[in-house]
Motif scaffolding. Structure first.
Motif, mmCIF file in Angstrom:
data_model
loop_
_atom_site.group_PDB
_atom_site.id
_atom_site.type_symbol
_atom_site.label_atom_id
_atom_site.label_comp_id
_atom_site.label_asym_id
_atom_site.label_seq_id
_atom_site.Cartn_x
_atom_site.Cartn_y
_atom_site.Cartn_z
ATOM 1 N N SER A 1 32.341 38.789 37.782
ATOM 2 C CA SER A 1 32.814 38.840 38.811
ATOM 3 C C SER A 1 34.160 39.367 39.109
ATOM 4 O O SER A 1 34.906 38.556 38.960
ATOM 5 N N LYS A 2 34.359 41.134 39.806
ATOM 6 C CA LYS A 2 35.783 40.581 40.252
ATOM 7 C C LYS A 2 36.685 40.088 40.627
ATOM 8 O O LYS A 2 37.624 39.358 41.423
ATOM 9 N N ALA A 3 35.248 39.628 41.785
ATOM 10 C CA ALA A 3 36.115 37.816 42.746
ATOM 11 C C ALA A 3 36.414 36.609 41.742
ATOM 12 O O ALA A 3 37.272 35.510 42.211
ATOM 13 N N SER A 4 35.853 36.379 40.980
ATOM 14 C CA SER A 4 36.354 35.687 39.767
ATOM 15 C C SER A 4 37.612 35.585 39.161
ATOM 16 O O SER A 4 37.747 34.488 38.400
ATOM 17 N N VAL A 5 38.495 36.545 39.373
ATOM 18 C CA VAL A 5 40.012 36.953 38.846
ATOM 19 C C VAL A 5 40.568 37.512 40.148
ATOM 20 O O VAL A 5 40.178 37.910 40.603
ATOM 21 N N CYS A 6 41.259 36.588 39.730
ATOM 22 C CA CYS A 6 42.250 35.876 40.100
ATOM 23 C C CYS A 6 43.880 36.085 39.827
ATOM 24 O O CYS A 6 44.353 35.191 39.187
ATOM 25 N N ILE A 7 44.641 37.084 40.610
ATOM 26 C CA ILE A 7 46.170 36.675 40.106
ATOM 27 C C ILE A 7 46.561 35.545 41.066
ATOM 28 O O ILE A 7 47.035 35.602 42.596
ATOM 29 N N LEU A 8 47.246 34.679 40.747
ATOM 30 C CA LEU A 8 47.667 33.118 41.468
ATOM 31 C C LEU A 8 49.292 33.182 41.947
ATOM 32 O O LEU A 8 50.172 32.784 42.732
ATOM 33 N N LYS A 9 49.982 34.460 40.377
ATOM 34 C CA LYS A 9 51.683 34.372 40.710
ATOM 35 C C LYS A 9 51.796 35.352 40.462
ATOM 36 O O LYS A 9 51.184 35.667 38.920
ATOM 37 N N GLY A 10 52.819 36.395 40.681
ATOM 38 C CA GLY A 10 53.403 37.516 40.090
ATOM 39 C C GLY A 10 52.796 38.952 40.467
ATOM 40 O O GLY A 10 52.837 39.636 38.820
ATOM 41 N N GLN A 11 52.637 39.046 41.270
ATOM 42 C CA GLN A 11 51.941 40.610 42.146
ATOM 43 C C GLN A 11 52.793 41.306 41.726
ATOM 44 O O GLN A 11 52.713 42.042 41.382
ATOM 45 N N ASN A 12 54.047 41.082 41.958
ATOM 46 C CA ASN A 12 55.403 41.677 41.638
ATOM 47 C C ASN A 12 56.405 41.899 40.536
ATOM 48 O O ASN A 12 57.070 41.939 39.973
ATOM 49 N N ASN A 13 55.548 41.059 39.515
ATOM 50 C CA ASN A 13 56.258 40.823 38.089
ATOM 51 C C ASN A 13 55.355 41.250 37.362
ATOM 52 O O ASN A 13 53.905 41.021 37.218
ATOM 53 N N PRO A 14 55.950 41.559 36.123
ATOM 54 C CA PRO A 14 55.380 41.827 34.691
ATOM 55 C C PRO A 14 54.752 40.153 33.927
ATOM 56 O O PRO A 14 53.468 40.283 33.385
ATOM 57 N N HIS A 15 55.133 39.036 34.338
ATOM 58 C CA HIS A 15 54.943 37.803 34.261
ATOM 59 C C HIS A 15 53.567 37.308 34.736
ATOM 60 O O HIS A 15 54.457 36.479 36.072
ATOM 61 N N LYS A 16 52.496 37.155 34.741
ATOM 62 C CA LYS A 16 51.612 36.834 36.036
ATOM 63 C C LYS A 16 50.843 35.461 35.370
ATOM 64 O O LYS A 16 50.931 34.446 34.319
ATOM 65 N N MET A 17 50.057 34.592 36.409
ATOM 66 C CA MET A 17 50.197 33.231 36.456
ATOM 67 C C MET A 17 48.097 34.359 36.545
ATOM 68 O O MET A 17 48.080 34.066 37.931
ATOM 69 N N ILE A 18 47.240 33.745 36.000
ATOM 70 C CA ILE A 18 45.797 34.475 36.162
ATOM 71 C C ILE A 18 45.261 33.598 36.602
ATOM 72 O O ILE A 18 44.708 32.646 34.778
ATOM 73 N N GLU A 19 44.031 33.226 37.542
ATOM 74 C CA GLU A 19 43.105 32.955 36.944
ATOM 75 C C GLU A 19 41.705 33.416 36.569
ATOM 76 O O GLU A 19 41.403 34.415 37.359
ATOM 77 N N ILE A 20 40.776 32.983 36.121
ATOM 78 C CA ILE A 20 39.006 33.390 35.784
ATOM 79 C C ILE A 20 38.424 32.534 35.695
ATOM 80 O O ILE A 20 38.625 31.180 34.972
ATOM 81 N N ILE A 21 37.678 32.259 36.948
ATOM 82 C CA ILE A 21 36.223 31.812 36.653
ATOM 83 C C ILE A 21 35.232 31.717 36.090
ATOM 84 O O ILE A 21 34.169 32.758 36.450
ATOM 85 N N ALA A 22 34.942 30.783 35.104
ATOM 86 C CA ALA A 22 34.321 30.965 34.466
ATOM 87 C C ALA A 22 33.715 29.740 33.609
ATOM 88 O O ALA A 22 34.679 28.790 33.904
ATOM 89 N N GLU A 23 33.060 29.307 32.817
ATOM 90 C CA GLU A 23 33.037 27.721 31.696
ATOM 91 C C GLU A 23 33.842 27.803 30.852
ATOM 92 O O GLU A 23 34.488 28.951 30.239
ATOM 93 N N ASP A 24 34.427 27.492 30.960
ATOM 94 C CA ASP A 24 35.655 27.174 29.192
ATOM 95 C C ASP A 24 35.610 27.211 28.400
ATOM 96 O O ASP A 24 35.694 27.935 27.591
#
Length: 87
Positions: free
Chosen positions: A52-75
């Motif tokens: 789901s879209k709620a399972s994808v989160c941009i943790l850092k880099g909202q205004n930057n091309p380098h981002k830290m992204i979290e995807i919530i699902a089993e590894d």
């Protein structure tokens, strides 16, 4: 699972390339204007990883091309999807 990603907006087509260190290089067709690229990035990643879209989160880099992204699902599931994306 948390990823470092380099986002390239305004691309001709959408694509994900997985680098050796599991960094993602993501090309998206959305323009980097008024948060459109971030919104599209979340939609695109949720479609690729089939979460789901709620399972994808941009943790850092909202205004930057380098981002830290979290995807919530089993590894294991995420690693399986990433293995299919590698050339």
């Amino acid at each position: 699972m948390i990823f470092h990603a380099h986002i390239k907006p305004n691309a001709k087509s959408d694509a994900i390339v997985v680098k050796e260190n599991n960094e993602l290089q993501v090309r998206i067709s959305a323009p980097p204007v008024d948060g459109k690229a971030n919104k599209y990035l979340i939609e695109y990643l949720s479609a690729v990883f089939k979460v789901s879209k709620a399972s994808v989160c941009i943790l850092k880099g909202q205004n930057n091309p380098h981002k830290m992204i979290e995807i919530i699902a089993e590894d294991g599931y995420i690693k399986n999807v990433l293995s299919k994306l590698k050339p």
